[in-house]
Enzyme design. Sequence first.
Site, PDB file in Angstrom:
ATOM      1  N   ASP A 130       0.809  -0.977   0.126  1.00 21.02           N
ATOM      2  CA  ASP A 130       0.086  -0.020   0.076  1.00 21.02           C
ATOM      3  C   ASP A 130       1.014   1.171   0.000  1.00 21.02           C
ATOM      4  OD1 ASP A 130      -2.198   1.681   0.109  1.00 21.02           O
ATOM      5  OD2 ASP A 130      -2.923   1.055   2.010  1.00 21.02           O
ATOM      6  N   LYS A 131       0.250   2.282  -0.300  1.00 21.32           N
ATOM      7  CA  LYS A 131       0.875   3.864  -0.232  1.00 21.32           C
ATOM      8  C   LYS A 131       0.214   4.826   0.334  1.00 21.32           C
ATOM      9  CE  LYS A 131       0.518   7.637  -2.379  1.00 21.32           C
ATOM     10  NZ  LYS A 131      -0.995   8.624  -2.734  1.00 21.32           N
ATOM     11  N   HIS A 132       0.541   5.559   1.083  1.00 20.71           N
ATOM     12  CA  HIS A 132      -0.247   6.413   1.889  1.00 20.71           C
ATOM     13  C   HIS A 132       0.313   7.822   1.709  1.00 20.71           C
ATOM     14  CE1 HIS A 132      -2.788   7.835   5.262  1.00 20.71           C
ATOM     15  NE2 HIS A 132      -1.587   8.800   5.637  1.00 20.71           N
ATOM     16  N   SER A 133      -0.418   8.833   1.501  1.00 23.74           N
ATOM     17  CA  SER A 133      -0.016  10.346   1.461  1.00 23.74           C
ATOM     18  C   SER A 133      -0.468  11.049   2.605  1.00 23.74           C
ATOM     19  CB  SER A 133      -0.311  11.013   0.137  1.00 23.74           C
ATOM     20  OG  SER A 133      -0.078  12.011   0.048  1.00 23.74           O
ATOM     21  N   THR A 170      -8.876  11.162  -2.149  1.00 22.49           N
ATOM     22  CA  THR A 170      -8.982  10.297  -2.989  1.00 22.49           C
ATOM     23  C   THR A 170     -10.358   9.755  -3.254  1.00 22.49           C
ATOM     24  OG1 THR A 170      -6.662   9.743  -2.658  1.00 22.49           O
ATOM     25  CG2 THR A 170      -8.446   8.210  -3.829  1.00 22.49           C
ATOM     26  N   ARG A 218      -8.094  15.660  18.092  1.00 21.78           N
ATOM     27  CA  ARG A 218      -6.838  16.366  17.801  1.00 21.78           C
ATOM     28  C   ARG A 218      -7.280  17.552  16.816  1.00 21.78           C
ATOM     29  NH1 ARG A 218      -3.980  12.056  14.791  1.00 21.78           N
ATOM     30  NH2 ARG A 218      -2.440  13.681  14.147  1.00 21.78           N
ATOM     31  N   SER A 233      -1.568   6.894  14.020  1.00 20.79           N
ATOM     32  CA  SER A 233      -2.934   7.068  13.515  1.00 20.79           C
ATOM     33  C   SER A 233      -2.711   6.418  12.233  1.00 20.79           C
ATOM     34  CB  SER A 233      -3.407   8.620  13.219  1.00 20.79           C
ATOM     35  OG  SER A 233      -4.490   8.361  12.527  1.00 20.79           O
ATOM     36  N   LYS A 237      -3.599   1.860  10.898  1.00 18.21           N
ATOM     37  CA  LYS A 237      -4.369   1.440   9.933  1.00 18.21           C
ATOM     38  C   LYS A 237      -3.869   0.440   8.899  1.00 18.21           C
ATOM     39  CE  LYS A 237      -5.886   5.912   9.713  1.00 18.21           C
ATOM     40  NZ  LYS A 237      -5.654   6.287  10.865  1.00 18.21           N
ATOM     41  N   LYS A 238      -2.420   0.395   8.844  1.00 18.17           N
ATOM     42  CA  LYS A 238      -1.863  -0.306   8.025  1.00 18.17           C
ATOM     43  C   LYS A 238      -1.436  -1.667   8.657  1.00 18.17           C
ATOM     44  CE  LYS A 238      -2.454   2.914   5.053  1.00 18.17           C
ATOM     45  NZ  LYS A 238      -3.354   2.817   4.199  1.00 18.17           N
TER      46      LYS A 238
END
Length: 501
Positions: A130-133, A170, A218, A233, A237-238
Site C-alpha cells: 500500500d501507499k499512503h500520502s 481520494t 486532535r 494514526s 490502519k496499515k
Amino acid sequence: MASGTWTGRQIPAVSQYPLQAEAMAAPGIPPPLTPEAAGTVSGGGSGEPKQLPELIRLKRDGGHLSEADIRDFVHAVMDGSAQDTQIGAMLMAIRLQGMDLEETSVLTQALADSGQQLEWPKAWHQQLVDKHSTGGVGDKVSLVLAPALAACGCKVPMISGRGLGHTGGTLDKLESIPGFNVTQSPEQILLLLEEVGCCIVGQSEKLVPADGILYAARDVTATVDSIPLITASILSKKVVEGLSTLVVDVKFGGAAVFPDQEQARELAKTLVSTGVGLGLRVAAALTAMDDPLGRSVGHTLEVEEALLCLDGAGPPDLRDLVIRLGGAILWLSGQAETQDQGAARVAAALDDGSALHRFQLMLSAQGVDPGLARALCSGSPTQRRQLLPHAREQEELLAPADGTVEHVLALPLARVLHELGAGRSRAGQPIRPGVGAELLVDVGQWLYRGTPWLRVHLDGPALSGQQRRALQGALVLSDRAPFKAPSPFAELVLPPTFAQP
C-alpha cells in the site's frame, strides 16, 4: 486543517482529513460515565490501573508511559470512561512532551487492536502493499498507482480518505465518477483483490475505531501536527491491513502539514522506525508540495488527468512520482531486484495499457456501469469530459507581466477552489465535483504578459475581485532563464535493513 466544535464522541464522516486521509466513523461508542465514575481506567492493561489524571500528569511532566498505561488510556477512550477534556489534555501532553519510539509503537498497536483485523490468504503476503500520502494539492497519485501496482502483480487494499479543507480526498475524486462505490465490506475487498488486484475504499467503522475518536479530538485541540500521534494514526490502519510493504508519501512545503523538510524528515524516520518495531516494512518518501502536483486540481479534473497518466501520458511530475513510489514498493516487497527495475516495471504498466485495464476493472467492480467504465478508459480527453460532471462556467486568468514561472503556489489556489465548492469545511458537507482549475503553464517556462495561465472551472457567479487577486498572487514570476522543473521527489527514508542503491 479545519477547526470546529468537538462534542462528545461524535466521530466525523468516513475518512475526511487530508493529513491522515483515513479518519473513520465509530458509531455505538458508549456515552461518558458519570462525573463520579469518570477518570478511572479499568480493564485495558495489566497491573493496578491508574486514574486518568495521574496518566495525564505523568506525560505532562515528561514521564514515560508504560504499555499498560497506554493500553489503559485507549481502553478508556473506547469504553467512554475518559471525559472529552481528559482526552484533549492527554493529546496536548503528548503534543508538547512527545513520545519515544517504544511509546509510539505501543500506541500504534493499541489503536490497531481496538477494532477488526483484515485477513488474507497466506500466499498473498509478499504481494500485499500500500501507499499512503499525508495529503497535497492535486495529489491524484493513488488513482494511478493502485492499478499500476496491480498490473505488476501486487494486491493493493488501499483504504483511502476524504478531504476536509483544501480540495477533497481520494474518495471524493473517485465518487465524482457516476456509480463508484467506496463502501465495501471485508468480504467484498477480498473479492476485489482476487479479481482486480486493487481496490480504493473508505474505512470500515470496525477498523481502528479508537483512532477515529482521537483524530476527532486532535482536529479541534491543535494537536494534529504531533509526530507520534500522526505515526500511530497512519500505521495503526496499515497494521490491520496485514501488509508486506508500505510507502508513505510525506509532503513538505507551503501546502503541506510540515512546511519544513527537516520536520517532514523527522516524521519519516519515526514512521520507518515504528514500522520496523511492529514488523511492518515501511519506507517514507519526502516529496515537495509547494506547487500543485500535475496541472489539474479538483475532482473530475484530477480523474481526467489520472486517466491521461494511465494512458502513458500526462504531466511529467505526476508520472515521475507514480513511477518512483511504485518502484520503491516493488523493490522493498521483493518483487523487483532494484528500485530502478521496479520503476521500469511501473512505467511499462502505464505505457502498455495494463494499468489502465486494471483501473477499468476496478471501476466496474466498484459499481460503475461497465459501459461507462469502458468509455472513460478508451475515450479521448474531450469525450471523457462529457462523461463526467463538469462545472457550468470557465474563467481564464492572464499573466500580469513577462517572466519565467518560478512557482504556482498551491495553497492560495486550493483555498480559492475550496471557497468555490471543491472542498468541505465540515463533515458531510457536499462538494462540487466539477469545480477546479487547470494550469495552462509549467514551472520553468517563459510567459508573456497577457497569456492565459490558469483556467478556473466554477458553478457559481464569476470570481470575486478578492479571489482573482489571490489567484494572481499564486503565480510567481522571475527574470531568470527558463529551466526544467525539478522532480517533487526529494529523498527516500529506508528501513535499516535496506541500503540506498
